[in-house]
Scaffold this active site. Structure first.
Site, PDB file in Angstrom:
ATOM      1  N   ASP A 237       5.724  10.212  -4.325  1.00  0.00           N
ATOM      2  CA  ASP A 237       6.103   9.249  -3.294  1.00  0.00           C
ATOM      3  C   ASP A 237       6.464   9.995  -2.004  1.00  0.00           C
ATOM      4  OD1 ASP A 237       7.404   7.315  -1.678  1.00  0.00           O
ATOM      5  OD2 ASP A 237       8.154   6.249  -3.432  1.00  0.00           O
ATOM      6  N   GLY A 263       1.860   7.947  -6.803  1.00  0.00           N
ATOM      7  CA  GLY A 263       2.561   7.829  -5.537  1.00  0.00           C
ATOM      8  C   GLY A 263       3.558   6.687  -5.486  1.00  0.00           C
ATOM      9  N   HIS A 264       3.712   6.128  -4.302  1.00  0.00           N
ATOM     10  CA  HIS A 264       4.733   5.114  -4.013  1.00  0.00           C
ATOM     11  C   HIS A 264       4.504   3.837  -4.827  1.00  0.00           C
ATOM     12  CE1 HIS A 264       7.786   3.202  -1.529  1.00  0.00           C
ATOM     13  NE2 HIS A 264       6.937   2.284  -1.097  1.00  0.00           N
ATOM     14  N   PHE A 265       3.285   3.314  -4.781  1.00  0.00           N
ATOM     15  CA  PHE A 265       2.954   2.073  -5.491  1.00  0.00           C
ATOM     16  C   PHE A 265       2.497   2.400  -6.916  1.00  0.00           C
ATOM     17  CE2 PHE A 265       2.816   0.467  -1.157  1.00  0.00           C
ATOM     18  CZ  PHE A 265       3.388  -0.786  -1.289  1.00  0.00           C
ATOM     19  N   ALA A 266       3.439   2.836  -7.732  1.00  0.00           N
ATOM     20  CA  ALA A 266       3.123   3.343  -9.067  1.00  0.00           C
ATOM     21  C   ALA A 266       2.462   2.300  -9.962  1.00  0.00           C
ATOM     22  CB  ALA A 266       4.390   3.882  -9.730  1.00  0.00           C
TER      23      ALA A 266
END
Length: 284
Positions: A237, A263-266
């Site tokens: 992330d 990343g951020h939107f797992a």
């Protein structure tokens, strides 16, 4: 697997759109999305958990298909968002529930927990931060606006609202970008492009400092109430760093902390793994 229903709740005149699945006889689970998304981000997770939970996933005020009143009639702050979502849970009869928080959903859900700890049966934090060490240098342009709220610093943040930046948030840190459906960032870009949304989001960027100011309050809640807790994190992330996940164990020693190579939107790449972890932590 139960059918997902799509509804709107009248919350004191404010329409909140939400997705609902699972039997009302099951334990309740509230899913709170982040920026710049909507409850659509949970489209893959809900079917994986709807046999175990009664799930509700609202769109936050100003996001998705929930009402988006003008800035003159509604104050776009995290306090205001949390108040609407708190009343939403009361209107739909969510009296005791676990809460899944992500990104903006974290300061929203943590406010609910602080205000009514007796209602919270557990917390899943997926890249939902509550510690200063979890904030990356990616926050520096927003920090500059907190420290000096000039028009120039506000305008500089428009770079975070572009279609290119939204797509980057979805793909950064992901091993195989072809695994990322364009539906998520495409829908987010559509919502961001609506008239007036840019100013709403800039207001929220500025107000995010209120969340950082509340970190000690959130941490005191964790220490005092020791909720059942799962921190499951996309370790790549660019905004919320792994030390922010590890920090939960300082205040909740029994918390489970798990990292995913994404990343951020797992949920875009690891919905199945996240569902398995939730089942394990919240079994029984």
């Amino acid at each position: 697997m139960s059918t997902i229903s799509y509804r709107k709740a009248d919350v004191d005149g404010f329409n909140v759109f939400y997705r609902e699945a699972g039997s009302p006889s099951k334990p309740k689970l509230l899913l709170l999305h982040g920026f710049p998304s909507s409850s659509h981000m949970f489209r893959d997770l809900i079917p994986l958990l709807s046999d175990q939970f009664h799930i509700v996933a609202p769109d936050l005020p100003g996001f998705g298909l929930s009402d988006r009143p003008s800035r003159e009639t509604f104050s776009y702050t995290f306090d205001s968002i949390a108040k609407v979502i708190e009343r939403f849970t009361e209107v739909i009869g969510f009296d005791r529930f676990a809460v899944y928080v992500f990104d903006y959903g974290a300061p929203t859900g943590f406010r609910l927990a602080v205000n009514h700890p007796e209602r919270i049966t557990g917390i899943i934090s997926q890249n939902g931060n509550a510690y200063v060490e979890g904030l990356s240098e990616g926050w520096n342009p927003i920090r500059a606006y907190w420290e000096n709220a000039t028009l120039e610093n506000r305008e500089a943040l428009r770079a975070l609202l572009t279609e290119e930046t939204t797509r980057w948030q979805y793909t950064h840190g992901v091993a195989d970008e072809s695994a990322i459906s364009p539906d998520g960032y495409g829908l987010d870009s559509y919502y961001l492009a609506r008239k007036g949304v840019d100013e709403i989001q800039l207001d929220l960027f500025g107000n995010y400092q209120s969340n950082v100011a509340l970190y000690p309050t959130f941490q005191a809640y964790f220490r005092t109430h020791q909720p059942r807790f799962l921190a499951i994190w996309g370790k790549n992330d660019p905004f919320f760093l792994p030390p922010g996940a590890e920090a939960f164990k300082r205040d909740i020693p029994n918390a489970r902390v798990q990292f995913l190579d994404t990343g951020h939107f797992a949920l875009e790449t690891h919905a199945k793994e996240i569902a398995v972890a939730i089942r394990e932590v919240f079994a029984g």
